[in-house]
Design a protein around this motif. Sequence first.
Motif, PDB file in Angstrom:
ATOM      1  N   VAL A 178       0.823  -1.203   0.000  1.00 27.43           N
ATOM      2  CA  VAL A 178       0.000   0.000   0.000  1.00 27.43           C
ATOM      3  C   VAL A 178       0.856   1.252   0.000  1.00 27.43           C
ATOM      4  O   VAL A 178       0.549   2.241  -0.646  1.00 27.43           O
ATOM      5  N   THR A 179       1.943   1.209   0.747  1.00 23.21           N
ATOM      6  CA  THR A 179       2.791   2.398   0.840  1.00 23.21           C
ATOM      7  C   THR A 179       4.024   2.300  -0.028  1.00 23.21           C
ATOM      8  O   THR A 179       4.917   3.122   0.064  1.00 23.21           O
ATOM      9  N   ALA A 180       4.031   1.313  -0.924  1.00 24.74           N
ATOM     10  CA  ALA A 180       5.234   1.097  -1.717  1.00 24.74           C
ATOM     11  C   ALA A 180       5.528   2.241  -2.663  1.00 24.74           C
ATOM     12  O   ALA A 180       6.667   2.424  -3.078  1.00 24.74           O
ATOM     13  N   PHE A 181       4.479   3.021  -3.000  1.00 24.33           N
ATOM     14  CA  PHE A 181       4.733   4.109  -3.940  1.00 24.33           C
ATOM     15  C   PHE A 181       5.628   5.180  -3.351  1.00 24.33           C
ATOM     16  O   PHE A 181       6.159   6.024  -4.073  1.00 24.33           O
ATOM     17  N   THR A 182       5.819   5.195  -2.021  1.00 29.34           N
ATOM     18  CA  THR A 182       6.711   6.191  -1.416  1.00 29.34           C
ATOM     19  C   THR A 182       8.148   5.704  -1.343  1.00 29.34           C
ATOM     20  O   THR A 182       9.032   6.429  -0.914  1.00 29.34           O
ATOM     21  N   VAL A 183       8.381   4.467  -1.746  1.00 28.81           N
ATOM     22  CA  VAL A 183       9.713   3.874  -1.640  1.00 28.81           C
ATOM     23  C   VAL A 183      10.292   3.700  -3.035  1.00 28.81           C
ATOM     24  O   VAL A 183       9.708   3.030  -3.865  1.00 28.81           O
ATOM     25  N   THR A 234      -6.314   7.307  -1.597  1.00 32.27           N
ATOM     26  CA  THR A 234      -5.902   7.312  -0.195  1.00 32.27           C
ATOM     27  C   THR A 234      -5.757   5.880   0.313  1.00 32.27           C
ATOM     28  O   THR A 234      -6.284   4.950  -0.280  1.00 32.27           O
ATOM     29  N   VAL A 235      -5.064   5.722   1.412  1.00 29.43           N
ATOM     30  CA  VAL A 235      -4.848   4.401   2.014  1.00 29.43           C
ATOM     31  C   VAL A 235      -5.891   4.181   3.105  1.00 29.43           C
ATOM     32  O   VAL A 235      -5.991   4.985   4.031  1.00 29.43           O
ATOM     33  N   PHE A 237     -22.039   5.688   5.091  1.00 29.27           N
ATOM     34  CA  PHE A 237     -21.398   4.938   6.166  1.00 29.27           C
ATOM     35  C   PHE A 237     -19.952   4.614   5.797  1.00 29.27           C
ATOM     36  O   PHE A 237     -19.042   4.758   6.621  1.00 29.27           O
ATOM     37  N   PHE A 238     -19.738   4.200   4.560  1.00 24.95           N
ATOM     38  CA  PHE A 238     -18.378   3.930   4.083  1.00 24.95           C
ATOM     39  C   PHE A 238     -17.518   5.179   4.217  1.00 24.95           C
ATOM     40  O   PHE A 238     -16.368   5.110   4.685  1.00 24.95           O
ATOM     41  N   THR A 239     -18.045   6.311   3.819  1.00 21.87           N
ATOM     42  CA  THR A 239     -17.286   7.553   3.894  1.00 21.87           C
ATOM     43  C   THR A 239     -16.900   7.874   5.337  1.00 21.87           C
ATOM     44  O   THR A 239     -15.751   8.269   5.616  1.00 21.87           O
ATOM     45  N   GLU A 240     -17.829   7.689   6.258  1.00 25.51           N
ATOM     46  CA  GLU A 240     -17.537   7.988   7.657  1.00 25.51           C
ATOM     47  C   GLU A 240     -16.452   7.070   8.212  1.00 25.51           C
ATOM     48  O   GLU A 240     -15.530   7.524   8.902  1.00 25.51           O
ATOM     49  N   VAL A 241     -16.548   5.772   7.916  1.00 26.66           N
ATOM     50  CA  VAL A 241     -15.638   4.800   8.511  1.00 26.66           C
ATOM     51  C   VAL A 241     -14.285   4.778   7.820  1.00 26.66           C
ATOM     52  O   VAL A 241     -13.232   4.797   8.470  1.00 26.66           O
ATOM     53  N   VAL A 242     -14.293   4.746   6.480  1.00 24.23           N
ATOM     54  CA  VAL A 242     -13.051   4.559   5.727  1.00 24.23           C
ATOM     55  C   VAL A 242     -12.372   5.880   5.402  1.00 24.23           C
ATOM     56  O   VAL A 242     -11.163   6.032   5.594  1.00 24.23           O
ATOM     57  N   ARG A 243     -13.137   6.823   4.913  1.00 25.59           N
ATOM     58  CA  ARG A 243     -12.518   8.072   4.482  1.00 25.59           C
ATOM     59  C   ARG A 243     -12.302   9.037   5.657  1.00 25.59           C
ATOM     60  O   ARG A 243     -11.298   9.735   5.703  1.00 25.59           O
TER      61      ARG A 243
END
Length: 419
Positions: A20-25, A294-295, A379-385
């Motif tokens: 997930v964060t590999a794009f920063t490496v 976003t992650v 609900f997705f927006t509240e929990v994930v975003r």
Amino acid sequence: MIRSQQPGRGAVAVLSATAVTAFTVLVALLLSLYAPATAHGAAGLTLTGPVVRPGESPLDAIRDVLARQSEALLRGDRDGYLRAIPVERQELREQAGQRFDSLTALHVRRWTLTATTMPERYGDGWRQAVGVAYCFGADDCTTVDLRVDTAWSVARGRLQLVAYEQTTRPWDTTRLTAKVGARVTVAGPADGEQVSPATLDLVLHAAEAAAPIDDRFATSFEGPPQRYFVYVAGDAQWLRWYDGTTRSYSAAYAMPLQPGATDVVLNVRDVRSDAGATLLLTHEFAHVVTLGGTVPPAQAFWLTEGIAEYIADGDGAATRQNLPAVRGYVTDGRWDGSVTPARPAKDASLDDATARYGIALLAVRYLAQRYGEPKLLAFFTEVVRRRQPLDAASQSVFGTDWQSVSKDAAASVRAAATA
């Protein structure tokens, strides 16, 4: 998420926390190349680049080279793009030529190289961080940003590029060929037999079918992306692009680059049919539109993947694939009754991973049927975003506590699994 397909079986996969964060490496290839005369004496290098006088900072000359290189790329001038690299630096020129070919194949429209800091002395040369802003497709495309390290030397008064950090992005590690549709660009290795032109055509057709489905859901978020990008990987590329994935059941993943930008990578071994590829890409494009580059929080795996399965399940295909594994998972007593299963382990079996994705899908489908799709997306927006706790989001959106909602959702999952 990554979905892995096998004949007659459910299909799933997951983007690991590392990936997930590999794009920063970035993968550094500078090493000994920083020394300007490691392979060739300075007097033996071809004279290229602007003049840098003794004691003068090379910053302006570096900026000049970067600007000329960017202009050459955008006008399709391969020789001009390579001009700052001495012919003796064969490996560096080959790498740059491959990058030029791939960016051109992807219809690069904006490419800006920027040196905003002072170069640092390194041995007899300089090290310079360079910002890259690029995008493909349309003249008004939104740029994606990254940073690379470069190294420079001065040979007989002339500035020369001697090292350029290669990233793990597909266009930077592989010579690509591309197919362009109305909403999607599909690319794969240009010089490999494993990803054939016919395969790219199949993937493009599937992707174009998937895009309108996800575009509809995108209106509840930031809106549809300007264009979806899919990279089809052979075995070698699957391990190398974005540092690869360590999950054996993976078949594709959505790689967030920055807010508003996501690449999709697809394993060619899981491209078996138009229908299967459409289902797979509808799921991955769902991550593009719902996450927006976003992650997601790790504990929201069930909702992140469940909503992607839900979006891909328009004709019930995802449910049909997942349900056999869910039934086995429930009847064997492996399910703990929670509708928020954890992400499958890296070494999880395909059956275990499929069951977890299936439970997530059934739970999300229940929420949509019980409360309506708009409230599900809220609900997705509240929990994930917005990363709100489940109970707070449930009270805000559904008007009741999460314990009651999840209890009813679990009953719905069990009913579907034992029907």
